[in-house]
Write an enzyme that holds these catalytic residues in place. Sequence first.
Site, short mmCIF file in Angstrom:
data_model
loop_
_atom_site.label_atom_id
_atom_site.label_comp_id
_atom_site.label_asym_id
_atom_site.label_seq_id
_atom_site.Cartn_x
_atom_site.Cartn_y
_atom_site.Cartn_z
CD GLU A 186 -33.62 19.14 14.97
OE1 GLU A 186 -32.58 19.34 14.31
OE2 GLU A 186 -34.16 18.02 15.05
CD GLU A 302 -38.55 14.54 15.42
OE1 GLU A 302 -37.44 14.01 15.44
OE2 GLU A 302 -38.78 15.62 14.85
O1 9MR Z 1 -35.26 10.03 10.58
C1 9MR Z 1 -34.82 11.02 9.66
C2 9MR Z 1 -33.71 10.48 8.78
O2 9MR Z 1 -34.20 9.38 8.02
C3 9MR Z 1 -33.21 11.58 7.86
O3 9MR Z 1 -32.09 11.10 7.15
C4 9MR Z 1 -32.79 12.79 8.70
C5 9MR Z 1 -32.43 13.98 7.79
O4 9MR Z 1 -33.55 14.43 7.08
O5 9MR Z 1 -33.84 13.21 9.54
C6 9MR Z 1 -34.30 12.22 10.44
O6 9MR Z 1 -35.34 12.75 11.21
C7 9MR Z 1 -34.98 13.78 12.11
C8 9MR Z 1 -36.14 14.76 12.17
O7 9MR Z 1 -36.45 15.22 10.89
C9 9MR Z 1 -35.84 15.92 13.10
N1 9MR Z 1 -35.44 15.46 14.40
C10 9MR Z 1 -34.40 14.45 14.44
C11 9MR Z 1 -34.79 13.27 13.54
C12 9MR Z 1 -33.77 12.17 13.64
O8 9MR Z 1 -32.54 12.62 13.17
#
Ligand code: 9MR
Length: 393
Positions: A186, A302
């Site tokens: 990102e 994802e």
């Molecule tokens: O699903 C993840 C959530 O449980 C965490 O709290 C968050 C922060 O680490 O990240 C979420 O996963 C994200 C991923 O790492 C990157 N793309 C967006 C995902 C959803 O927010």
Amino acid sequence: MYKDSFLTRRRAVKLGFGMLAGAVGAVTTSKAIDLNNQIQALDNPNRKFPVNGKLSLKERATAKGLIYGAAIQYSQLSLDREIATNVKRECGMLIPEWELKWFVGKQPLRPSPYTFDFRAADWMANFAKTHGLLLRGHTLVWHESLPPWFEKTVNNQNAKRFLEEHIKTVVQHYAGKIHSWDVVNEAINLSDGRSDGLRKTPWLKFLGSDYIELAFRLAAEADPQALLVYNDFGLDYDTSKDEAKRNAVLKLLERLKTKGTPIHALGIQAHLTANEAKFSPSKLRQFLRDVASLGLKILITEMDVVDKKLPVDIKVRDRIVAGVYEDYLSVVLDERAVIAVLTWGLSDRYTWLSHFQPRRDRAAVRPLPLDANFRRKLAWNAIARAFDQAPRR
Ligand code: 9MR
């Protein structure tokens, strides 16, 4: 106006859009009517998603030279036997949802500036190895999930050392065991206003725009075998925002390739939203073609489908969500550079969307292929159908 609103509401009730009808309620805004119409257009009661046979998603993907997998957390996989059974059955790849980020949850990878705690991630790596799943690393460089100590500790002088130490230690630890790493996650954010489109992150502030290239070089040195991925979201729709982001990501990838950076793939997150699922097959195909022509592979990393604004009726909701999965994947899988489809979770029992995109009516969200009791949903059928119809890699 009143009459139109009333009719819309009554029609919504008749069609089973209970929640929406309620939301439209006494004050019917034109926005609510638009949303209602949009959703009616999305739902096609005649769409059935039939699937041949009982093969798992893993088996269907493998038959086409593709990978199917899902993101799960350590605590879920280690404590819930049912999710473990279903991951083994359906998935060819495992993605630790938290455990390879710098700092999430109670047992983070980087508890202090001087230490690494690999226990949770190692458990998952071992699970993957024992059950023959590929393992994916997510993620080395991200502006989120940084440790609480980060701000006080990392600065202009030492940032390079921290980045080097982190990437070297973590990537070497899993060298030979990882299929692919999301090296940078990102890094594009156009609303930050920079001409190169880069997001203003601590890494950018301390190291300048070369931090991305540096991260890929460090990862390649530490594990020459792993597929190195740049991963991002907001690339899917036919909107000017997503179009601009596709262009910015493409430019970033071109810049990296021109410099000889060891980058091997683009990760497209594909967090989709059912009621906004307007994408242009031709524009999406062209984007994938452009990425592939840089010599890069593509992973859908994802995927899930937000059902927040859909009618509460499960039949209607699941059908719309499944339609989004199939429409999107059938386009994406036409491109042979796409090698994997990974969902952000496997069962509705465990999804980040329960917390991040809960429904107003408090009904449980249903964004994933299996329901909360691990029954296959229409979304599962949709993914299975997309695999069955995909050209072989
Ligand atoms: O699903 C993840 C959530 O449980 C965490 O709290 C968050 C922060 O680490 O990240 C979420 O996963 C994200 C991923 O790492 C990157 N793309 C967006 C995902 C959803 O927010």
